[in-house]
Design a protein around this motif. Structure first.
Motif, PDB file in Angstrom:
ATOM      1  N   MET A 105      -8.491   2.621  86.071  1.00  0.00           N
ATOM      2  CA  MET A 105      -8.446   2.021  84.744  1.00  0.00           C
ATOM      3  C   MET A 105      -9.828   2.029  84.098  1.00  0.00           C
ATOM      4  SD  MET A 105      -5.391   1.297  83.901  1.00  0.00           S
ATOM      5  CE  MET A 105      -5.715   0.274  82.474  1.00  0.00           C
ATOM      6  N   THR A 106     -10.875   1.863  84.894  1.00  0.00           N
ATOM      7  CA  THR A 106     -12.234   1.974  84.357  1.00  0.00           C
ATOM      8  C   THR A 106     -12.488   3.378  83.830  1.00  0.00           C
ATOM      9  OG1 THR A 106     -12.990   0.309  85.943  1.00  0.00           O
ATOM     10  CG2 THR A 106     -14.671   1.678  84.894  1.00  0.00           C
ATOM     11  N   THR A 107     -12.010   4.374  84.576  1.00  0.00           N
ATOM     12  CA  THR A 107     -12.157   5.764  84.130  1.00  0.00           C
ATOM     13  C   THR A 107     -11.377   6.003  82.843  1.00  0.00           C
ATOM     14  OG1 THR A 107     -12.389   6.479  86.429  1.00  0.00           O
ATOM     15  CG2 THR A 107     -11.827   8.161  84.800  1.00  0.00           C
ATOM     16  N   ALA A 108     -10.167   5.445  82.765  1.00  0.00           N
ATOM     17  CA  ALA A 108      -9.356   5.625  81.553  1.00  0.00           C
ATOM     18  C   ALA A 108     -10.032   5.004  80.341  1.00  0.00           C
ATOM     19  CB  ALA A 108      -7.973   5.009  81.766  1.00  0.00           C
ATOM     20  N   ARG A 109     -10.659   3.836  80.538  1.00  0.00           N
ATOM     21  CA  ARG A 109     -11.385   3.224  79.421  1.00  0.00           C
ATOM     22  C   ARG A 109     -12.619   4.047  79.064  1.00  0.00           C
ATOM     23  NH1 ARG A 109      -9.902  -1.576  82.196  1.00  0.00           N
ATOM     24  NH2 ARG A 109     -11.875  -1.532  83.367  1.00  0.00           N
ATOM     25  N   GLY A 110     -13.295   4.623  80.093  1.00  0.00           N
ATOM     26  CA  GLY A 110     -14.470   5.455  79.821  1.00  0.00           C
ATOM     27  C   GLY A 110     -14.116   6.701  79.036  1.00  0.00           C
ATOM     28  N   LYS A 111     -12.938   7.244  79.278  1.00  0.00           N
ATOM     29  CA  LYS A 111     -12.485   8.428  78.538  1.00  0.00           C
ATOM     30  C   LYS A 111     -11.948   8.075  77.154  1.00  0.00           C
ATOM     31  CE  LYS A 111     -11.240  11.256  82.559  1.00  0.00           C
ATOM     32  NZ  LYS A 111     -10.126  11.963  83.245  1.00  0.00           N
ATOM     33  N   HIS A 139      -0.669   4.418  82.937  1.00  0.00           N
ATOM     34  CA  HIS A 139      -1.493   4.202  84.127  1.00  0.00           C
ATOM     35  C   HIS A 139      -1.290   2.813  84.750  1.00  0.00           C
ATOM     36  CE1 HIS A 139      -3.656   7.944  83.475  1.00  0.00           C
ATOM     37  NE2 HIS A 139      -3.793   7.612  82.187  1.00  0.00           N
ATOM     38  N   ALA A 140      -1.194   1.785  83.942  1.00  0.00           N
ATOM     39  CA  ALA A 140      -1.110   0.430  84.502  1.00  0.00           C
ATOM     40  C   ALA A 140       0.319   0.051  84.893  1.00  0.00           C
ATOM     41  CB  ALA A 140      -1.665  -0.571  83.499  1.00  0.00           C
ATOM     42  N   LEU A 141       1.276   0.338  84.027  1.00  0.00           N
ATOM     43  CA  LEU A 141       2.646  -0.116  84.265  1.00  0.00           C
ATOM     44  C   LEU A 141       3.228   0.374  85.591  1.00  0.00           C
ATOM     45  CD1 LEU A 141       5.090  -1.669  83.239  1.00  0.00           C
ATOM     46  CD2 LEU A 141       5.786   0.365  81.959  1.00  0.00           C
ATOM     47  N   PRO A 142       3.095   1.666  85.954  1.00  0.00           N
ATOM     48  CA  PRO A 142       3.669   2.089  87.242  1.00  0.00           C
ATOM     49  C   PRO A 142       3.087   1.362  88.443  1.00  0.00           C
ATOM     50  CG  PRO A 142       3.162   4.001  85.874  1.00  0.00           C
ATOM     51  CD  PRO A 142       2.545   2.815  85.204  1.00  0.00           C
ATOM     52  N   ASN A 143       1.879   0.833  88.322  1.00  0.00           N
ATOM     53  CA  ASN A 143       1.243   0.166  89.452  1.00  0.00           C
ATOM     54  C   ASN A 143       1.600  -1.310  89.563  1.00  0.00           C
ATOM     55  OD1 ASN A 143      -0.904   2.142  90.746  1.00  0.00           O
ATOM     56  ND2 ASN A 143      -0.946   2.489  88.530  1.00  0.00           N
TER      57      ASN A 143
END
Length: 345
Positions: A242-248, A259-263
């Motif tokens: 999630m940090t990577t997704a925010r960085g992108k 990304h978050a919901l499946p987890n």
């Protein structure tokens, strides 16, 4: 930095022989872990149902009072009462009554109601769809609302932002979880039925009659699941991906839905299975409050009238529903997670 050669790397130690033997003993030869798991669960369900049959028979016969006298009324003559007891087999020894009851179960006969003289199976067949509809709609409402509420509140308070909002939401959810269904149902009746005259407060068959019972039944489980989703979402927001997704700088809907919901869905599904079985049992109170002709009102009136065959039939049906739902939920969880610990237990 020194890189060890392959010769210096020792092979990993093999598990102790005792542990390997225990793991092999969990599965029968020739059966896959899934089939072994299914076999084990089915045996547990059958044993549980057998215990329910014995328990309900003993409980209803221990309760003081004469069900035939209660069904015929106080004006019935002793001769009429004795004749009715003989027709129903209640004059036999209790062990013989239990044997006849079990034999009838194997033949699909649950007996006759002492109140209506109708087949118990026919009555349950008429009432079961009402209870399943009420529990199913309530579960769908709870499941659809808990995910966005839990996710949105977690995102709003992430990294200690808007602490007032997080505290308020958690307090409200906790209050709804702790509130008894009967109290919530009576409150809804007083507000929307008596004060506002907006919705009917009893009966069954129309959409308007479904609204208040569903809200009363769903709001507690929805709050419980929303708190679980909230905690799971806060944990997922701290993960590296999630940090990577925010960085992108990915769009919010991609970060949270893809990304978050499946987890977080596995934990919510596990808790949701427990909630669903609780909803089926919780319909007893809600159906009584809103005068809904389902299994809940049936068992309440049967207990009041000491209608033994109907009590046994309703309890057995409720137990079958709960055990069957638990089995289906376990199968779904093992299908979603092939390495689930359920396959080992």
């Amino acid at each position: 930095m020194t890189i060890p050669s392959t010769a210096s790397i020792e092979p990993s130690a093999s598990p102790p022989e005792g542990d390997a033997t225990r793991r092999r003993g969990r599965h029968l030869p020739g059966l896959s872990p899934r089939l072994t798991f299914l076999r084990r669960r089915v045996i547990r369900v059958l044993v549980s149902l057998a215990l329910v049959v014995v328990a309900t028979f003993l409980i209803v016969h221990i309760v003081p009072g004469d069900p035939v006298r209660a069904a015929l009324g106080p004006s019935a003559t002793p001769t009429l009462v004795a004749h009715a007891r003989a027709e129903l087999g209640l004059d036999k020894p209790e062990l013989q009554q239990f044997a006849d009851y079990v034999t009838g179960l194997f033949h699909g006969h649950l007996g006759l109601s002492l109140q209506t003289q109708r087949s118990v199976g026919t009555t349950l067949g008429d009432r079961l769809p009402v209870t399943l509809t009420l529990a199913g709609v309530a579960f769908a409402v709870a499941a659809l609302l808990c995910v966005p509420i839990g996710m949105l509140t977690a995102v709003a308070v992430y990294r200690r932002r808007r602490r007032w909002l997080g505290n308020t939401v958690q307090w409200l959810l906790g209050a709804f979880i702790a509130m008894p269904d009967m109290l919530l149902g009576v409150g809804l009746i007083a507000l929307f039925g008596i004060t506002l005259h907006a919705l009917p407060v009893a009966g069954w068959g129309t959409f308007a009659q479904l609204v208040l019972p569903v809200v009363a039944l769903a709001i507690g489980p929805m709050s419980y699941l929303a708190r679980i989703v909230h905690v799971e979402m806060l944990s997922v927001l701290e993960t590296p991906f999630m940090t990577t997704a925010r960085g992108k700088r990915l769009p919010a809907h991609l970060r949270y839905l893809r990304h978050a919901l499946p987890n977080i869905i596995t934990g919510a599904l596990t808790a949701g299975g427990l909630v669903l079985t609780g909803l089926v049992a919780g319909t007893v109170i809600i159906e009584t409050v809103f005068a809904i002709p389902g299994l809940g009102t049936t068992i309440v009136t049967s207990i009041t009238a000491k209608d033994y065959p109907m009590i046994q039939g309703v309890v057995l049906l409720y137990a079958s529903l709960v055990l069957g739902l638990n089995l289906v939920i376990d199968l779904i969880l093992t299908a979603l997670d092939p390495h689930s610990s359920l396959l080992e237990g």
